[in-house]
Scaffold this motif. Structure first.
Motif, mmCIF file in Angstrom:
data_model
loop_
_atom_site.group_PDB
_atom_site.id
_atom_site.type_symbol
_atom_site.label_atom_id
_atom_site.label_comp_id
_atom_site.label_asym_id
_atom_site.label_seq_id
_atom_site.Cartn_x
_atom_site.Cartn_y
_atom_site.Cartn_z
ATOM 1 N N ILE A 169 3.224 5.914 -2.593
ATOM 2 C CA ILE A 169 4.262 6.535 -2.992
ATOM 3 C C ILE A 169 4.395 6.968 -4.653
ATOM 4 O O ILE A 169 4.515 7.920 -5.213
ATOM 5 C CB ILE A 169 5.624 6.036 -2.631
ATOM 6 C CG1 ILE A 169 5.792 6.050 -1.226
ATOM 7 C CG2 ILE A 169 6.855 6.704 -3.368
ATOM 8 C CD1 ILE A 169 6.879 5.268 -0.781
ATOM 9 N N LYS A 170 4.026 5.851 -5.385
ATOM 10 C CA LYS A 170 3.911 5.932 -6.810
ATOM 11 C C LYS A 170 3.074 7.113 -7.468
ATOM 12 O O LYS A 170 3.109 7.714 -8.245
ATOM 13 C CB LYS A 170 3.699 4.789 -7.538
ATOM 14 C CG LYS A 170 4.864 3.568 -7.404
ATOM 15 C CD LYS A 170 4.387 2.618 -8.139
ATOM 16 C CE LYS A 170 5.487 1.531 -7.982
ATOM 17 N NZ LYS A 170 5.179 0.102 -8.737
ATOM 18 N N ALA A 224 1.989 9.775 -5.671
ATOM 19 C CA ALA A 224 2.387 10.828 -5.433
ATOM 20 C C ALA A 224 3.344 11.283 -6.280
ATOM 21 O O ALA A 224 3.349 12.662 -6.610
ATOM 22 C CB ALA A 224 3.002 10.671 -3.752
ATOM 23 N N GLN A 225 4.470 10.660 -6.544
ATOM 24 C CA GLN A 225 5.131 10.942 -7.565
ATOM 25 C C GLN A 225 4.598 11.179 -8.986
ATOM 26 O O GLN A 225 5.157 11.954 -9.655
ATOM 27 C CB GLN A 225 6.316 9.883 -7.670
ATOM 28 C CG GLN A 225 7.321 9.858 -6.515
ATOM 29 C CD GLN A 225 8.108 8.510 -6.793
ATOM 30 O OE1 GLN A 225 8.148 7.755 -7.430
ATOM 31 N NE2 GLN A 225 9.178 8.634 -5.480
ATOM 32 N N SER A 226 3.519 10.399 -9.483
ATOM 33 C CA SER A 226 2.996 10.551 -10.641
ATOM 34 C C SER A 226 2.380 11.987 -10.925
ATOM 35 O O SER A 226 2.157 12.457 -11.895
ATOM 36 C CB SER A 226 2.046 9.525 -11.007
ATOM 37 O OG SER A 226 1.108 9.411 -10.040
ATOM 38 N N LYS A 227 1.784 12.459 -9.597
ATOM 39 C CA LYS A 227 1.113 13.720 -9.529
ATOM 40 C C LYS A 227 1.957 15.084 -9.715
ATOM 41 O O LYS A 227 1.694 15.863 -10.412
ATOM 42 C CB LYS A 227 0.233 13.759 -8.406
ATOM 43 C CG LYS A 227 -0.890 12.979 -8.287
ATOM 44 C CD LYS A 227 -1.701 13.491 -6.893
ATOM 45 C CE LYS A 227 -2.986 12.255 -6.768
ATOM 46 N NZ LYS A 227 -3.586 12.682 -5.574
ATOM 47 N N GLU A 228 3.215 14.779 -9.483
ATOM 48 C CA GLU A 228 4.293 15.849 -9.276
ATOM 49 C C GLU A 228 4.765 16.355 -10.927
ATOM 50 O O GLU A 228 4.542 15.768 -11.837
ATOM 51 C CB GLU A 228 5.384 15.740 -8.673
ATOM 52 C CG GLU A 228 5.103 15.651 -6.944
ATOM 53 C CD GLU A 228 6.274 15.319 -6.145
ATOM 54 O OE1 GLU A 228 7.396 15.121 -6.683
ATOM 55 O OE2 GLU A 228 6.148 15.269 -5.098
ATOM 56 N N LYS A 233 0.791 -1.143 0.130
ATOM 57 C CA LYS A 233 0.308 0.027 -0.012
ATOM 58 C C LYS A 233 0.879 1.268 0.096
ATOM 59 O O LYS A 233 0.687 2.216 -0.843
ATOM 60 C CB LYS A 233 -0.929 0.040 1.151
ATOM 61 C CG LYS A 233 -1.856 -0.967 1.155
ATOM 62 C CD LYS A 233 -2.729 -1.007 2.486
ATOM 63 C CE LYS A 233 -4.130 -2.242 2.246
ATOM 64 N NZ LYS A 233 -4.718 -1.715 3.731
ATOM 65 N N LEU A 234 1.877 1.363 0.809
ATOM 66 C CA LEU A 234 2.770 2.460 0.848
ATOM 67 C C LEU A 234 3.331 2.650 -0.435
ATOM 68 O O LEU A 234 3.773 3.738 -0.983
ATOM 69 C CB LEU A 234 3.701 2.089 1.966
ATOM 70 C CG LEU A 234 3.515 2.284 3.362
ATOM 71 C CD1 LEU A 234 4.632 2.036 4.214
ATOM 72 C CD2 LEU A 234 2.936 3.907 3.654
ATOM 73 N N LYS A 235 3.918 1.637 -1.029
ATOM 74 C CA LYS A 235 4.491 1.630 -2.547
ATOM 75 C C LYS A 235 3.460 2.373 -3.541
ATOM 76 O O LYS A 235 3.926 3.085 -4.279
ATOM 77 C CB LYS A 235 4.992 0.479 -3.156
ATOM 78 C CG LYS A 235 6.332 -0.224 -2.387
ATOM 79 C CD LYS A 235 6.692 -1.730 -3.108
ATOM 80 C CE LYS A 235 7.916 -2.017 -2.138
ATOM 81 N NZ LYS A 235 8.624 -3.205 -2.943
#
Length: 49
Positions: free
Chosen positions: A42-43, A45-49, A37-39
């Protein structure tokens, strides 16, 4: 000399070890699920940036 017949606490020990194994397996699977779930978070969140 050793006693003959069934062991004194054989059933209790077997049951206890079975329950402990079940508990450890459950904790391990929960830990793995939490990591997945954490991975994913994180994915995302990184794709939104």
């Amino acid at each position: 000399m050793a006693k003959k017949g069934t062991p004194k606490n054989g059933k209790n020990k077997a049951k206890h070890s079975k329950l402990l194994k079940r508990k450890k397996d459950k904790l391990r699977s929960e830990k793995e699920a939490r990591a997945l779930k954490l991975k994913e978070i994180i994915k995302a969140a990184q794709s939104k940036e």
